[in-house]
Structures are given as structure tokens and as C-alpha cells.
Scaffold this motif. Structure first.
Motif, short mmCIF file in Angstrom:
data_model
loop_
_atom_site.label_atom_id
_atom_site.label_comp_id
_atom_site.label_asym_id
_atom_site.label_seq_id
_atom_site.Cartn_x
_atom_site.Cartn_y
_atom_site.Cartn_z
N TRP A 7 1.05 -1.32 -0.22
CA TRP A 7 0.14 -0.01 0.24
C TRP A 7 0.65 1.36 -0.28
O TRP A 7 0.64 2.41 -0.69
N ARG A 8 1.70 1.37 0.72
CA ARG A 8 3.14 2.78 0.74
C ARG A 8 4.07 2.45 -0.99
O ARG A 8 3.84 3.44 -0.76
N ARG A 9 3.91 1.52 -0.63
CA ARG A 9 4.93 1.35 -1.82
C ARG A 9 4.15 0.74 -2.97
O ARG A 9 4.60 -1.12 -3.45
N PRO A 10 3.34 0.70 -3.76
CA PRO A 10 2.60 0.51 -5.06
C PRO A 10 3.35 -0.48 -5.75
O PRO A 10 4.33 -0.40 -6.26
N MET A 11 2.77 -2.17 -5.98
CA MET A 11 3.71 -2.91 -6.74
C MET A 11 3.81 -2.28 -8.31
O MET A 11 1.95 -2.07 -9.18
N ARG A 12 4.43 -2.22 -10.00
CA ARG A 12 4.77 -1.80 -10.82
C ARG A 12 4.01 -3.32 -11.50
O ARG A 12 5.05 -4.37 -11.26
N GLU A 13 3.40 -3.46 -12.33
CA GLU A 13 3.20 -3.82 -13.66
C GLU A 13 3.24 -3.87 -14.76
O GLU A 13 3.71 -2.09 -14.96
N TYR A 14 4.10 -4.07 -16.01
CA TYR A 14 3.85 -4.00 -16.88
C TYR A 14 3.43 -5.05 -17.53
O TYR A 14 3.60 -6.24 -17.64
N ALA A 15 3.35 -5.03 -18.95
CA ALA A 15 2.59 -5.55 -20.11
C ALA A 15 3.21 -6.50 -20.74
O ALA A 15 4.38 -6.07 -21.30
N THR A 16 2.22 -7.73 -20.91
CA THR A 16 3.28 -8.69 -21.93
C THR A 16 2.49 -9.21 -23.07
O THR A 16 1.62 -8.79 -23.19
N GLU A 17 2.78 -9.19 -23.95
CA GLU A 17 2.64 -9.58 -25.21
C GLU A 17 1.48 -10.82 -25.34
O GLU A 17 1.00 -10.97 -25.69
N VAL A 18 1.62 -11.79 -23.85
CA VAL A 18 0.55 -13.39 -23.80
C VAL A 18 -0.53 -12.83 -22.97
O VAL A 18 0.61 -12.75 -21.58
N MET A 19 -1.61 -13.53 -22.67
CA MET A 19 -2.36 -13.07 -22.22
C MET A 19 -2.39 -14.57 -21.29
O MET A 19 -2.50 -15.40 -21.80
N PRO A 20 -2.66 -14.92 -19.59
CA PRO A 20 -2.77 -15.35 -19.14
C PRO A 20 -3.96 -16.45 -19.30
O PRO A 20 -4.76 -15.72 -19.35
N GLU A 21 -4.30 -17.97 -19.39
CA GLU A 21 -5.22 -18.45 -19.50
C GLU A 21 -5.89 -17.98 -18.17
O GLU A 21 -5.21 -17.55 -16.81
N GLN A 22 -7.70 -17.89 -18.52
CA GLN A 22 -8.46 -17.77 -17.42
C GLN A 22 -9.56 -18.94 -17.03
O GLN A 22 -9.61 -19.87 -18.57
N GLN A 23 -10.00 -18.86 -16.09
CA GLN A 23 -10.67 -19.81 -15.79
C GLN A 23 -12.29 -20.18 -16.39
O GLN A 23 -12.66 -18.30 -16.50
N ALA A 24 -12.88 -20.73 -16.87
CA ALA A 24 -14.35 -19.95 -17.31
C ALA A 24 -14.75 -19.91 -15.55
O ALA A 24 -14.98 -20.54 -14.99
N PRO A 25 -15.51 -19.00 -16.06
CA PRO A 25 -16.50 -18.39 -14.73
C PRO A 25 -17.61 -19.23 -14.18
O PRO A 25 -18.52 -20.41 -15.18
N ARG A 26 -18.01 -19.52 -12.69
CA ARG A 26 -19.23 -20.45 -12.53
C ARG A 26 -20.06 -19.67 -12.58
O ARG A 26 -20.65 -18.52 -12.31
N ASP A 27 -21.47 -20.88 -12.45
CA ASP A 27 -22.68 -19.58 -12.68
C ASP A 27 -23.11 -19.63 -11.44
O ASP A 27 -23.91 -20.62 -10.40
N VAL A 28 -22.16 -18.63 -10.11
CA VAL A 28 -22.66 -18.93 -8.42
C VAL A 28 -23.35 -17.47 -8.17
O VAL A 28 -22.20 -16.65 -7.46
N ALA A 29 -24.06 -16.87 -8.65
CA ALA A 29 -24.21 -15.82 -8.82
C ALA A 29 -24.67 -15.02 -7.66
O ALA A 29 -24.24 -14.08 -7.23
N ASP A 30 -25.08 -15.97 -6.37
CA ASP A 30 -25.31 -15.34 -5.05
C ASP A 30 -23.90 -15.39 -4.50
O ASP A 30 -23.68 -14.28 -3.62
N ASP A 31 -23.18 -16.15 -4.71
CA ASP A 31 -21.94 -15.88 -4.05
C ASP A 31 -21.33 -15.34 -4.91
O ASP A 31 -19.91 -14.57 -3.89
N VAL A 32 -21.14 -14.48 -5.73
CA VAL A 32 -20.06 -13.35 -6.82
C VAL A 32 -20.67 -11.72 -6.32
O VAL A 32 -19.58 -11.38 -5.66
N THR A 33 -22.34 -11.97 -5.70
CA THR A 33 -22.45 -10.70 -4.72
C THR A 33 -22.06 -10.84 -3.72
O THR A 33 -21.11 -9.70 -2.97
N ARG A 34 -22.08 -11.88 -2.62
CA ARG A 34 -21.97 -11.38 -1.65
C ARG A 34 -20.49 -11.04 -1.87
O ARG A 34 -19.66 -10.58 -0.59
N ARG A 35 -18.85 -12.14 -2.43
CA ARG A 35 -17.81 -11.32 -2.76
C ARG A 35 -17.73 -9.60 -2.74
O ARG A 35 -16.89 -9.51 -2.51
#
Length: 166
Positions: free
Chosen positions: A72-100
Motif C-alpha cells: 500500500w505504501r509502495r504500489p507494485m508496478r505491473e508491466y504489460a506482456t504480449e501473452v495473456m494468461p489463461e483464465q478459468q471459465a466463470p462458475r454460475d454462482v450469482a449469489d456467491d459473486v454478489t456476496r464476495r
């Protein structure tokens, strides 16, 4: 393996998921949470020889809280890359998502100290004395931060319930 490495592996396997959940509650970002949990385990491993016979989980909680505070004091710097990381398919759990989303939104309204006290106290089930020791704060400060933060979370929860009824 070096002496004590097997014990550390057992500790890391047993506690990494809980550390990552706590880091997520502290940061609100799953990627930062994963990095913070991994960095915490690196710090624990570096100190393993002197902490393994005591309470390594208390050391890990403190290391995680300090690491996130440093970010929080020293924010981490992120650097863009050419390759996007794989993402998991979202689960259909609307209530959990709303609570989170509500929880992360409510936690973001807290100050960094309040958020840290809430996560250590209620997610890790640490006593107020342990939280005070881990954060190097007076016990009275931990109690007031916890009380204030819980009041803010209750208000956020009521706001969410009233918004859902409309």
C-alpha cells in the motif's frame, strides 16, 4: 531436501489457501493476493529454521500483513506482456459473486489498519492480544479499530439488504 524442508512443505500445503484468502480480503485483487501469499511463504521459508518449533502460522500472518501494508505504501508496478494468461471459465454462482463483491466493496471502505485487524481477528480467529502483538499496536487500539470496522461493515450490510429489497 534440506533439514526441515519436509516440515515446511507440509506447512505451506496446509496454510497456503488460507493465506491467499486472507490476502484477497486485504487487497481485493486475486492476482495481488496470490503474489502476496507466495511472497509470504518465501519469507516464512527464509525464517523457517528459527520459527518452525514455535508458531509458524502467527509468523506467516504477521508477514502477510506487513507485506500488504508495504504494497500500500509502495504500489507494485505491473508491466504489460504480449501473452495473456489463461483464465478459468466463470462458475454460475450469482449469489456467491454478489456476496464476495459486497464483502470486497465493504472491506475497501475500511482503512488499511481496520481491514488488517478485521482479517487477522475474524478470518484467522486470532485473539485481540495476538493481533496487537502481530501488528505491534496497543491492545486498546486493536479493540477500537475492530469495533469501528465492524460498525462500518454492519452499516454496509444493512445498505446491501435495503438495496436488495427495493
Amino acid at each position: 531436501m534440506a533439514r526441515g524442508d519436509e516440515e515446511f512443505v507440509e506447512f505451506a500445503e496446509a496454510s497456503s489457501a488460507r493465506l491467499q484468502r486472507a490476502a484477497y480480503l486485504l487487497t481485493g485483487d486475486p492476482h495481488q493476493a496470490e503474489e502476496a501469499a507466495q511472497a509470504t511463504l518465501v519469507r516464512v521459508y527464509a525464517a523457517w529454521g528459527r520459527i518452525r518449533h514455535g508458531d509458524p502460522y502467527a509468523y506467516a500472518r504477521t508477514a502477510l500483513a506487513n507485506l500488504v501494508h508495504d504494497q500500500w505504501r509502495r504500489p507494485m508496478r505491473e508491466y504489460a506482456t504480449e501473452v495473456m494468461p489463461e483464465q478459468q471459465a466463470p462458475r454460475d454462482v450469482a449469489d456467491d459473486v454478489t456476496r464476495r463483491r459486497w464483502l470486497i466493496s465493504a472491506l475497501r471502505r475500511l482503512s488499511p489498519q481496520e481491514r488488517t485487524v478485521i482479517v487477522l481477528r475474524h478470518l484467522f480467529d486470532a485473539s485481540e492480544t495476538d493481533v496487537a502483538r502481530d501488528l505491534n499496536l496497543p491492545l486498546g487500539t486493536v479493540k477500537s479499530l475492530n469495533s469501528r470496522a465492524l460498525a462500518k461493515l454492519r452499516t454496509s450490510h444493512l445498505d446491501m439488504e435495503l438495496g436488495a429489497r427495493r
